[in-house]
Enzyme design. Structure first.
Site, PDB file in Angstrom:
ATOM      1  N   ILE A 157       0.897  -1.203  -0.202  1.00 43.19           N
ATOM      2  CA  ILE A 157      -0.065   0.250  -0.078  1.00 43.19           C
ATOM      3  C   ILE A 157       0.971   1.399  -0.146  1.00 43.19           C
ATOM      4  O   ILE A 157       0.655   2.292  -0.826  1.00 43.19           O
ATOM      5  CB  ILE A 157      -0.902   0.018   1.347  1.00 43.19           C
ATOM      6  CG1 ILE A 157      -1.983  -1.387   1.141  1.00 43.19           C
ATOM      7  CG2 ILE A 157      -1.850   1.285   1.274  1.00 43.19           C
ATOM      8  CD1 ILE A 157      -2.906  -1.342   2.236  1.00 43.19           C
ATOM      9  N   ARG A 238      -3.721   1.146  11.035  1.00 45.17           N
ATOM     10  CA  ARG A 238      -4.136   0.333  11.979  1.00 45.17           C
ATOM     11  C   ARG A 238      -4.044   1.110  13.247  1.00 45.17           C
ATOM     12  O   ARG A 238      -3.140   1.967  13.655  1.00 45.17           O
ATOM     13  CB  ARG A 238      -3.574  -1.030  12.378  1.00 45.17           C
ATOM     14  CG  ARG A 238      -3.881  -2.228  11.754  1.00 45.17           C
ATOM     15  CD  ARG A 238      -5.553  -2.464  12.160  1.00 45.17           C
ATOM     16  NE  ARG A 238      -5.957  -3.875  11.474  1.00 45.17           N
ATOM     17  CZ  ARG A 238      -6.250  -4.011  10.034  1.00 45.17           C
ATOM     18  NH1 ARG A 238      -6.601  -2.699   9.403  1.00 45.17           N
ATOM     19  NH2 ARG A 238      -6.520  -5.214   9.816  1.00 45.17           N
ATOM     20  N   GLU A 267     -10.996   0.871  18.380  1.00 49.95           N
ATOM     21  CA  GLU A 267     -12.588   1.376  17.502  1.00 49.95           C
ATOM     22  C   GLU A 267     -13.432   0.221  17.583  1.00 49.95           C
ATOM     23  O   GLU A 267     -12.949  -0.805  17.739  1.00 49.95           O
ATOM     24  CB  GLU A 267     -11.872   1.726  16.007  1.00 49.95           C
ATOM     25  CG  GLU A 267     -11.179   0.276  15.506  1.00 49.95           C
ATOM     26  CD  GLU A 267     -10.751   0.602  13.901  1.00 49.95           C
ATOM     27  OE1 GLU A 267     -10.092   1.675  13.856  1.00 49.95           O
ATOM     28  OE2 GLU A 267     -11.065  -0.245  13.022  1.00 49.95           O
ATOM     29  N   HIS A 285     -12.934   3.651   9.339  1.00 50.90           N
ATOM     30  CA  HIS A 285     -12.139   2.404   8.754  1.00 50.90           C
ATOM     31  C   HIS A 285     -12.788   2.021   7.564  1.00 50.90           C
ATOM     32  O   HIS A 285     -13.275   0.860   7.443  1.00 50.90           O
ATOM     33  CB  HIS A 285     -12.349   1.124   9.913  1.00 50.90           C
ATOM     34  CG  HIS A 285     -11.045   0.227   9.536  1.00 50.90           C
ATOM     35  ND1 HIS A 285     -10.539  -0.210  10.757  1.00 50.90           N
ATOM     36  CD2 HIS A 285     -10.441  -0.029   8.584  1.00 50.90           C
ATOM     37  CE1 HIS A 285      -9.697  -1.011  10.333  1.00 50.90           C
ATOM     38  NE2 HIS A 285      -9.605  -1.257   8.951  1.00 50.90           N
ATOM     39  N   ILE A 286     -12.744   2.868   6.628  1.00 55.34           N
ATOM     40  CA  ILE A 286     -13.575   2.683   5.236  1.00 55.34           C
ATOM     41  C   ILE A 286     -12.508   2.556   4.172  1.00 55.34           C
ATOM     42  O   ILE A 286     -12.721   2.766   3.076  1.00 55.34           O
ATOM     43  CB  ILE A 286     -14.477   3.476   4.988  1.00 55.34           C
ATOM     44  CG1 ILE A 286     -14.165   5.139   5.115  1.00 55.34           C
ATOM     45  CG2 ILE A 286     -15.796   3.116   5.918  1.00 55.34           C
ATOM     46  CD1 ILE A 286     -15.236   6.058   4.553  1.00 55.34           C
TER      47      ILE A 286
HETATM   48  C1  DGY Z   1      -7.531  -4.575   6.001  1.00 55.80           C
HETATM   49  O1  DGY Z   1      -7.727  -5.378   5.013  1.00 55.80           O
HETATM   50  O2  DGY Z   1      -7.017  -4.997   6.716  1.00 55.80           O
HETATM   51  C2  DGY Z   1      -8.585  -3.457   6.213  1.00 55.80           C
HETATM   52  O3  DGY Z   1      -8.207  -2.781   7.257  1.00 55.80           O
HETATM   53  C3  DGY Z   1     -10.004  -3.798   6.326  1.00 55.80           C
HETATM   54  O4  DGY Z   1     -10.884  -3.112   5.772  1.00 55.80           O
END
Ligand code: DGY
Length: 320
Positions: A157, A238, A267, A285-286
């Protein structure tokens, strides 16, 4: 006889249709978050489960669910699963890497832009009917273009976030526990720097590391104190990686300019201080929540479950 599986949270109907020929499926389509005891109760007679970050799979549960052979998380993160305990109990654990990188990186950028340009404050102001005239010094924000972007964690990411930064002609710095391969650094046009240097130099710090015992509060008061007063902090990784109490204090005192947060310690409860602050953009958390990506995540978990319980070799096995 078909094996029995439990789908722990609501999923798309197509995912249940995919599982149906393989298993006897019990699905929690009403989406109630189960207590630890309720989860043990449901999993006691199951061979497999599709879980999310709200279900804790730990030693206690595994001891009491001896039939369980596979736990397939609908997430790339798996800090809800005790991997060592799974291995000790012969339970395969899987996650969903790869399908959510772009979507999550897009959302990190949404937070970067919204926080830097104070979009939440400006939107609330217009909505409240307070806009009476144009002002030269109205909602002065931070320029994103040509700024220094500091990425904590140049994994999948983090790399996408870095590549998006080229469009804004930014200087990209990164810190990770291990320096990335030269070809990754050059594809991302990212320069490795020590953690302290990153916090000192970056205008925007964005976090892309998993949560673990090692990363717990790895961004706390000492790191935030190194940041520029004009800088912003973004967390779409996270909760628990950032010490939220320390961050609230820094935002309250103006030690940093703002924060954009999609994840929180404990959360869905959040530190009450965040709600009182205007210089923080909050979301529930979206980051991976686009229609296509959440579908792919759930489908990938379902494919892992089918493979785990048929061949014993799921594609995204975390504990081989
Ligand atoms: C993940 O894939 O770890 C995300 O945080 C869930 O939405």
């Amino acid at each position: 006889m078909k094996k029995k599986v439990f789908v722990a949270r609501e999923v798309f109907q197509e995912v249940l249709d995919f599982l149906a020929p393989h298993f006897e499926v019990q699905a929690n389509q009403e989406d109630k978050v189960l207590t630890a005891e309720e989860l043990v109760g449901v999993l006691a007679d199951k061979d497999g489960a599709m879980t999310t970050l709200t279900e804790r799979i730990d030693e206690n549960l595994l001891n009491r669910c001896p039939r369980l052979k596979a736990v397939c998380n609908i997430a790339v993160g798996y800090n809800n699963i005790d991997l060592a305990a799974c291995s000790a109990h012969g339970v395969m654990a899987t996650n969903t890497p790869g399908v959510l990188d772009d979507t999550t990186a897009d959302f990190a950028w949404a937070l970067i832009l919204a926080t830097a340009r104070r979009l939440n404050e400006a939107e609330a102001y217009v909505r409240a009917g307070q806009w009476d005239k144009w002002k030269l010094k109205q909602f002065l924000g931070l320029d994103v273009h040509h700024a220094a972007l500091g990425i904590i964690g140049l994994g999948r990411i983090g790399q996408v976030v870095a590549r998006r930064a080229m469009g804004f002609e930014m200087e990209v710095l990164y810190y990770d526990v291990r320096q990335a391969a030269p070809e990754i650094e050059s594809a991302c046009r990212a320069t490795y720097v020590p953690k302290e240097e990153l916090f000192r130099k970056a205008d925007i710090v964005t976090i892309h590391i998993p949560y673990s015992r090692e990363t717990h509060h790895s961004i706390g008061a000492p790191e935030i104190a190194l940041m520029k007063k004009s800088a912003i902090l973004i967390n779409a990784a996270r909760g628990g990686v950032v010490d939220d109490a320390a961050l609230v204090e820094a935002l309250r005192t103006g030690a940093i300019a703002g924060a954009g947060l999609d994840v929180f310690e404990g959360e869905p409860a959040i530190h009450p201080g965040f709600r009182e602050l205007r210089n923080v953009v909050l979301s529930p958390h979206i980051a991976s929540s686009s229609e296509k990506t959440r579908f792919k995540m759930a489908m990938k978990a379902a494919e892992n479950l089918v493979a785990a319980l048929s061949s014993g070799n799921p594609p995204n096995l975390l504990n081989p």
